[in-house]
Design a protein around this motif. Sequence first.
Motif, PDB file in Angstrom:
ATOM      1  N   VAL A 138      12.472   1.743 -28.682  1.00  0.00           N
ATOM      2  CA  VAL A 138      11.947   1.348 -27.377  1.00  0.00           C
ATOM      3  C   VAL A 138      12.707   0.181 -26.762  1.00  0.00           C
ATOM      4  N   GLY A 139      13.595  -0.461 -27.540  1.00  0.00           N
ATOM      5  CA  GLY A 139      14.325  -1.613 -27.016  1.00  0.00           C
ATOM      6  C   GLY A 139      15.550  -1.266 -26.199  1.00  0.00           C
ATOM      7  N   ARG A 140      15.834   0.008 -26.001  1.00  0.00           N
ATOM      8  CA  ARG A 140      17.056   0.404 -25.299  1.00  0.00           C
ATOM      9  C   ARG A 140      17.214  -0.206 -23.917  1.00  0.00           C
ATOM     10  N   PRO A 141      16.158  -0.312 -23.085  1.00  0.00           N
ATOM     11  CA  PRO A 141      16.380  -0.866 -21.739  1.00  0.00           C
ATOM     12  C   PRO A 141      16.720  -2.351 -21.732  1.00  0.00           C
ATOM     13  N   GLN A 142      16.489  -3.051 -22.837  1.00  0.00           N
ATOM     14  CA  GLN A 142      16.639  -4.509 -22.853  1.00  0.00           C
ATOM     15  C   GLN A 142      18.021  -4.898 -23.378  1.00  0.00           C
ATOM     16  N   LYS A 143      19.013  -4.548 -22.593  1.00  0.00           N
ATOM     17  CA  LYS A 143      20.401  -4.721 -22.997  1.00  0.00           C
ATOM     18  C   LYS A 143      20.841  -6.174 -22.874  1.00  0.00           C
ATOM     19  N   VAL A 144      21.698  -6.597 -23.804  1.00  0.00           N
ATOM     20  CA  VAL A 144      22.353  -7.899 -23.763  1.00  0.00           C
ATOM     21  C   VAL A 144      23.853  -7.646 -23.877  1.00  0.00           C
ATOM     22  N   ASP A 145      24.655  -8.183 -22.960  1.00  0.00           N
ATOM     23  CA  ASP A 145      26.084  -7.899 -23.039  1.00  0.00           C
ATOM     24  C   ASP A 145      26.799  -8.877 -23.981  1.00  0.00           C
ATOM     25  N   ARG A 146      28.028  -8.572 -24.290  1.00  0.00           N
ATOM     26  CA  ARG A 146      28.769  -9.375 -25.265  1.00  0.00           C
ATOM     27  C   ARG A 146      28.981 -10.799 -24.768  1.00  0.00           C
ATOM     28  N   GLN A 147      29.200 -10.928 -23.456  1.00  0.00           N
ATOM     29  CA  GLN A 147      29.389 -12.263 -22.889  1.00  0.00           C
ATOM     30  C   GLN A 147      28.137 -13.112 -23.058  1.00  0.00           C
ATOM     31  N   GLU A 148      26.981 -12.515 -22.836  1.00  0.00           N
ATOM     32  CA  GLU A 148      25.728 -13.248 -22.989  1.00  0.00           C
ATOM     33  C   GLU A 148      25.494 -13.653 -24.438  1.00  0.00           C
TER      34      GLU A 148
END
Length: 382
Positions: A253-263
């Motif tokens: 269920v965590g798929r929509p809560q993306k964090v990018d590599r820069q963050e």
Amino acid sequence: MPAGDWGDIYKELGAVPVINATGSVTMLGGSTPIPEVREAMAQADGAYIPLMELQEAAGAAIARMANVPAAYITSGAGSALMLATAAAMAGDDDDRIQQLPNTEGMKNEILIQTRQRYWYDRCLELAGAKLVMFGSEGQTTREDLESAIGPNTAAVHYYAVEQEYDPDALSLEDTIAIAHARDVLVTVDAAGQIYPLENFGKYVRMGADFQCIAAKYMGAPQSTGLALGSDEMIRKIGLQAFASYEGRRVRGVGRPQKVDRQEMVGAVAAVRAWMTTNHEDRLADVERRTRTIFSAVDGVAGLKADLMDNVIGHQPYGLNIRVDSAVAGFDVYELRDRLKEGDPPIWTRVRDGEDCITIHMFGLNPGEDRIVGERIAALFRK
């Protein structure tokens, strides 16, 4: 007025920039990344990297700095809360991970003290969990928790606010002892508990299985948070998250809560800077800017300003402004609205159940403290 190019990027889009005198609030953008974070994020642009690998490495670096067993970077503290409840219910069973938010056949109840219900406990329900209150509005006892734990209890949740000690709430120490005696997990929302530094990760070191922190409070991007916890809990949180959805091809269920590599590298840089900064200088600067506003409004007829001396957590000092409507001709709500209607707009707020505007320095750029103080004073002198 702010500098000539202030907010131009927003104005070009037809949006109106504001002076943020409220503090670190999500609806106004939450944070201004510090130079160390911006530099780290710029360097991260230069290469791609498998995000499951980066999550592991970044989490390990944060765990070392926070002196906790393990850590994981999430899409804000709210995401950490949701992923923690998913982990508490589904664990490391891939079939159950993909079954969420349908919790049939799982322990799906998260216990929370009636006295500790709060705005963000909604995040605990997003993976399908059910909140169950225990204790009364007046007090929570050990017996209340002991009788509330049942066959469907997945975890007990605790809301940690060091600045506002509640003698009638069940302590975290008692919560951990009672829950762990029944093999029940304990999760803690400690989003703003980042100072004094010994509070950073304190609740995990006390024995809680998980706590969250909002990384925005340290000058990381607003959309980053930290899950701190035991090795086992953080491993299971990672299985629910977006990187696992893609890297393991398991649809959590965590798929929509993306964090990018820069963050991710920005969050590491923010923690590193927070752990090494001179906090005496930081606090002195915040106090100085608070007093700038106070000096502008102190003694103004119809207005009463009180300095706050709190230094715990993410928003130290600040001041409360109350309005004598019989003298001023308007109340605190109209003051808030008039500030918002000015040029540039100054955003403040009156919290539910309170009769004052609370002003914090967190979101104010250099020189904006003076603008805020002068604008408030001018409204009372008209």
